[in-house]
Structures are given as structure tokens and as C-alpha cells.
Scaffold this active site. Structure first.
Site, mmCIF file in Angstrom:
data_model
loop_
_atom_site.group_PDB
_atom_site.id
_atom_site.type_symbol
_atom_site.label_atom_id
_atom_site.label_comp_id
_atom_site.label_asym_id
_atom_site.label_seq_id
_atom_site.Cartn_x
_atom_site.Cartn_y
_atom_site.Cartn_z
ATOM 1 N N HIS A 72 0.842 -1.192 0.000
ATOM 2 C CA HIS A 72 0.000 0.000 0.000
ATOM 3 C C HIS A 72 0.881 1.248 0.000
ATOM 4 C CE1 HIS A 72 -4.166 -1.613 1.389
ATOM 5 N NE2 HIS A 72 -3.599 -2.403 0.478
ATOM 6 N N TYR A 200 -9.690 5.593 6.586
ATOM 7 C CA TYR A 200 -9.873 6.021 7.980
ATOM 8 C C TYR A 200 -10.932 7.118 7.956
ATOM 9 C CZ TYR A 200 -5.574 3.634 9.457
ATOM 10 O OH TYR A 200 -4.623 2.684 9.761
ATOM 11 N N PRO A 292 -5.342 1.092 18.262
ATOM 12 C CA PRO A 292 -5.030 0.539 16.927
ATOM 13 C C PRO A 292 -5.116 1.553 15.780
ATOM 14 C CG PRO A 292 -7.183 -0.186 17.646
ATOM 15 C CD PRO A 292 -6.571 0.521 18.807
ATOM 16 N N LYS A 296 0.056 0.449 14.925
ATOM 17 C CA LYS A 296 1.418 0.343 15.459
ATOM 18 C C LYS A 296 1.630 -0.830 16.412
ATOM 19 C CE LYS A 296 3.008 3.654 13.157
ATOM 20 N NZ LYS A 296 3.759 3.189 11.987
ATOM 21 N N TYR A 384 3.380 6.847 9.807
ATOM 22 C CA TYR A 384 2.588 5.658 9.446
ATOM 23 C C TYR A 384 3.481 4.579 8.822
ATOM 24 C CZ TYR A 384 -1.651 3.060 8.235
ATOM 25 O OH TYR A 384 -2.634 2.098 8.169
HETATM 26 C C1 PHB Z 1 -6.663 -4.048 10.458
HETATM 27 O O1 PHB Z 1 -6.587 -4.349 9.247
HETATM 28 O O2 PHB Z 1 -7.098 -4.835 11.338
HETATM 29 C C2 PHB Z 1 -6.210 -2.664 10.881
HETATM 30 C C3 PHB Z 1 -5.604 -1.836 9.946
HETATM 31 C C4 PHB Z 1 -5.195 -0.557 10.329
HETATM 32 C C5 PHB Z 1 -5.399 -0.138 11.632
HETATM 33 C C6 PHB Z 1 -5.999 -0.979 12.586
HETATM 34 C C7 PHB Z 1 -6.407 -2.253 12.203
HETATM 35 O O3 PHB Z 1 -5.013 1.131 12.001
#
Ligand code: PHB
Ligand code: APR
Length: 389
Positions: A72, A200, A292, A296, A384
Site C-alpha cells: 500500500h 480512515y 489501533p 502500530k 505511518y
Molecule cells: C486491520 O486491518 O485490522 C487494521 C488496519 C489498520 C489499523 C488498525 C487495524 O489502524
């Protein structure tokens, strides 16, 4: 039994450390409380920093990940119905890798077993003794009999609810914690991801995240109340709420389906200091927890393992203790930056119960500045994709 490094915890931290040490001829034993199947049944996140990927390569465990992962180069941020991209590649020259933590753990188990690694499952009553001396040992119960492992070092990789952190005396330990007033309700569905990159989403109704595991397996989250339970949320109710929080064009193309996993996770920031006490070293969730939102969790475990692995190699191969002496200082320096980023992403994108109208305007202005300012986007992107080890 005797080993050089006794590792408590057979999650990604413990397994990665054991495999890396094995590659350099350093012996370890992994003690795991659960069965292998139980560990592999856990649904965890799936965004890996390049630093983690490089460690997996160094451990000789990256073949399937390289074959099956997704690269990504960016992510999407949205607020209400407006969205914009953050281009990691353009801003940092780097990217992230999408590959489920469950698969990472599975690959590590297979590598340890293929190498004849010693993993003891279903242990109980693990005790750490003499960590502040020169001859530590670990005791545990297995099949009703007490066992003892004499070792040079102990790696506490037993997660937030493990015993290792408690082995550091309260008078030595300092703990820092922030508990967030909401949780994440997550589902796994055998449906195609709604978008090529993660979304997000911040909305008046709360946060949502659109993620994936592969082209046929999607992972979605919505911010929920801590008083909610998964059973209260039908699949239909989940999909309906998710659609109300993500941009309309994404909601229109969202493919819904039955959830194959549904759970609620609380959000907390947590750090314990120091991460070393004598010959005991804490790694991963045993020492720190992040919300989450910044993806990280596994990536902070990775840098701990990087520092400890190189410190132990330096000790055994070069008879130099500089790395293990500075482990806690180095690990914490990076951990706190990841804690800051995870806190910032969480504060930016979630709806807090006690927010005033002013607070909501400031949040909207922060997202707008991120949308319009390359320097702001670069700060997010650098954090990130992962700050340097
Ligand atoms: C996930 O794919 O479970 C996931 C991805 C990004 C995040 C948190 C969880 O910030
Ligand atoms: N004795 C032996 N094993 C234990 C004990 C104990 N007393 N307590 C816990 N364990 C085991 C757990 O069963 C688990 O398999 O230690 C392991 C810890 O694994 P994780 O909790 O996954 O922690 P870590 O390996 O540091 O990985 C961090 O996992 O939880 C996610 O978000 C987190 O992505 C991050 C990653």
C-alpha cells in the site's frame, strides 16, 4: 533444562525473537500459555512497516508474505462525506505491507518447528527468578509437574496480561496509561474490500475503518460505546452504521455479507518503564499498548525485537554488552513516538463523548489542514510507514 534465552510468550514478539536468535546460533525456549491453534485463532491487525518486513526477511520467514501480501503506497482519510489521499510513496518514498498478523504468526510457528525450535505449549504458573542476578531461571507447570529452565536472559514477550512486567518490582516500575472512552467493534467478512487502500473515516456519528486481509477477506471497524457487546450488533446494524460513517461513494459500492468474526476491543495507551530489569527484557505488548488507529501494535513489538536481538548477538558474538545495556533507552525512545502518533490519530478521528462544539471545530480544522498541507501529510506519512529504528 538450560537455554541461553528463555522467551515467555509464543505470540509474534516471542516467535520472531526466537527465530532471529536461531539464525545467529543462539538457543532459546519459548513458553506459551495456550495451544498453537488458540494463538492462531486470534484476529489481529494487518499493516506492517517495512522495518518489520525486513526483520521477517532476516529471520528467513518472508517467502509467503512476499508472495501474498499487498503493498500500500497510501491511505484515505475522510471526514463526513469528504475524503482525500495521503500518498506515502510520494511523501516518504516508502510504503506499508498488508499481511495479516495471524499469517505472520503462522509463518513464524512453521519456521520454528521446521528448525526444531523448542516451544512448550499450555504452560501454567510461569515464574521468573533471579532476573536481577547473574543466573536467572524460569519455572513453570506442565502436565502437573514443575519444570525449571536455567538461562542467561529472559525475554518477556507475554503480552499485556502476562507475568513478565509484574516481575519488575513496583518500586522500579513506572506505568503511564490513557484509557479512551470508546471501543472498536470489528468484523471480518468474506467480501471484497471496499477500496484498494484503507479508509480512515471520521464522522459526526463516530470513527470507522475499512481494511482488508486479501481480495476476498475484508476487515471493518466502527467506534462503539464501551457498554456495547458484539451480540447487540446484528450484521445488518453494523453494515448500516458503517455506511453512515464512510464517504457516500464508498458506501454505495460496499459489498456486505455475513460476519465470520465479530468482537469489541477497548482502546488504551500504555507504557511501562524501564523495559529491562537485570537480565529480564520486556518486548511488545508486555511493555506497551497503543490504540489501533495508527496500526502500530505489531510494529512497535518489531522494533523492540530488533533492539533486543542485536543486543544479544552483540553480547554472545562480540562479548559487548552495549546493546543490552541500552535496550530500554533505545526501545522506549521509539515506543513513545509511536504512542504519540497513535494517540494523535485517535484524537483526530474519533468522536469523544465530552467534546464541546469548539472541540469539534478544532478537530475539523485539523483534518482540513491535513488535507491541504503537504508538510502535515508528510508528518502523518513518515509516522505511518514507520520511523527509523
Ligand atoms: C486491520 O486491518 O485490522 C487494521 C488496519 C489498520 C489499523 C488498525 C487495524 O489502524
Ligand atoms: N505464560 C506463557 N505465555 C503467556 C503468558 C504466561 N503467563 N501470558 C501470556 N502469554 C502468551 C499469550 O498467550 C500470547 O500468545 O504470550 C503471548 C503474547 O502475545 P501477544 O499478546 O500477541 O503480544 P506480542 O507477541 O507482543 O504481539 C503484539 O499482538 O496483541 C497484538 O496488537 C498487538 O499487534 C500486537 C501484537
Amino acid at each position: 533444562m538450560r537455554t541461553q534465552v528463555a522467551i515467555i510468550g509464543g505470540g509474534p514478539s516471542g516467535l520472531l525473537l526466537s527465530q532471529l536468535l536461531h539464525q545467529r546460533g543462539i538457543d532459546s525456549v519459548v513458553l506459551e500459555r495456550k495451544t498453537k491453534d488458540h494463538v492462531l485463532s486470534r484476529i489481529r491487525a494487518g499493516v506492517l512497516e517495512v522495518g518489520f518486513v525486513n526483520l521477517m526477511r532476516e529471520a528467513g520467514v518472508a517467502e509467503r508474505m512476499d508472495r501474498e501480501c499487498f503493498i500500500h503506497d497510501g491511505t484515505v482519510i475522510s471526514r463526513d462525506n469528504a475524503s482525500f489521499g495521503i500518498n506515502f510513496k510520494d511523501l516518504t518514498g516508502s510504503h506499508v505491507v498488508v499481511y495479516g498478523q495471524t499469517e505472520v504468526t503462522r509463518d513464524l510457528y512453521e519456521a520454528r518447528e521446521a528448525a526444531g525450535g523448542r516451544i512448550v505449549y499450555e504452560v501454567e504458573g510461569v515464574g521468573i527468578h533471579g532476573a536481577d542476578g547473574d543466573a536467572p531461571c524460569v519455572t513453570y507447570m506442565k502436565d502437573g509437574a514443575e519444570q525449571r529452565i536455567d538461562c542467561d536472559f529472559v525475554a518477556g514477550c507475554d503480552g499485556f496480561h502476562g507475568v513478565s512486567r509484574q516481575a519488575i518490582p513496583l518500586g522500579v516500575r513506572r506505568e503511564y496509561e490513557k484509557v479512551y472512552p470508546f471501543g472498536w467493534l470489528g468484523i471480518l467478512s468474506e467480501t471484497p474490500p471496499v477500496n484498494d487502500e484503507l479508509i480512515y473515516a471520521s464522522s459526526e456519528r463516530g470513527f470507522a475503518l475499512c481494511s482488508m486481509r486479501n481480495e476476498k477477506l475484508s476487515r471493518y471497524y466502527i467506534q462503539c460505546s464501551l457498554s456495547d457487546s458484539p451480540e447487540e450488533w446484528s450484521d445488518a446494524a453494523f453494515w448500516e452504521e458503517l455506511k453512515r460513517r464512510i464517504p457516500e461513494e464508498a458506501a454505495e459500492r460496499l459489498v456486505t455479507g455475513p460476519s465470520i468474526e465479530k468482537s469489541i476491543a477497548p482502546l488504551r495507551s500504555f507504557v511501562t518503564e524501564p523495559m529491562r530489569w537485570g537480565r529480564l527484557f520486556l518486548c511488545g505488548d508486555a511493555a506497551h499498548i497503543v490504540p489501533p488507529t495508527g496500526a502500530k501494535g505489531l510494529n512497535t513489538a518489531a522494533s523492540d525485537i530488533h533492539y533486543l536481538y542485536h543486543g544479544l548477538v552483540q553480547h554472545y558474538h562480540d562479548r559487548d554488552d552495549e546493546g543490552i545495556e541500552r535496550y530500554s533507552e533505545r526501545a522506549l525512545a521509539r515506543i513513545w513516538k509511536a504512542e504519540r502518533f497513535s494517540w494523535w490519530m485517535t484524537t483526530l478521528l474519533h468522536r469523544f463523548p465530552d467534546q464541546s462544539a469548539f472541540d469539534r471545530r478544532i478537530q475539523a480544522a485539523e483534518v482540513a489542514f491535513l488535507r491541504d498541507n503537504r508538510a502535515a501529510q508528510t508528518v502523518l506519512a513518515e509516522n505511518y510507514v514507520g520511523l527509523p529504528y
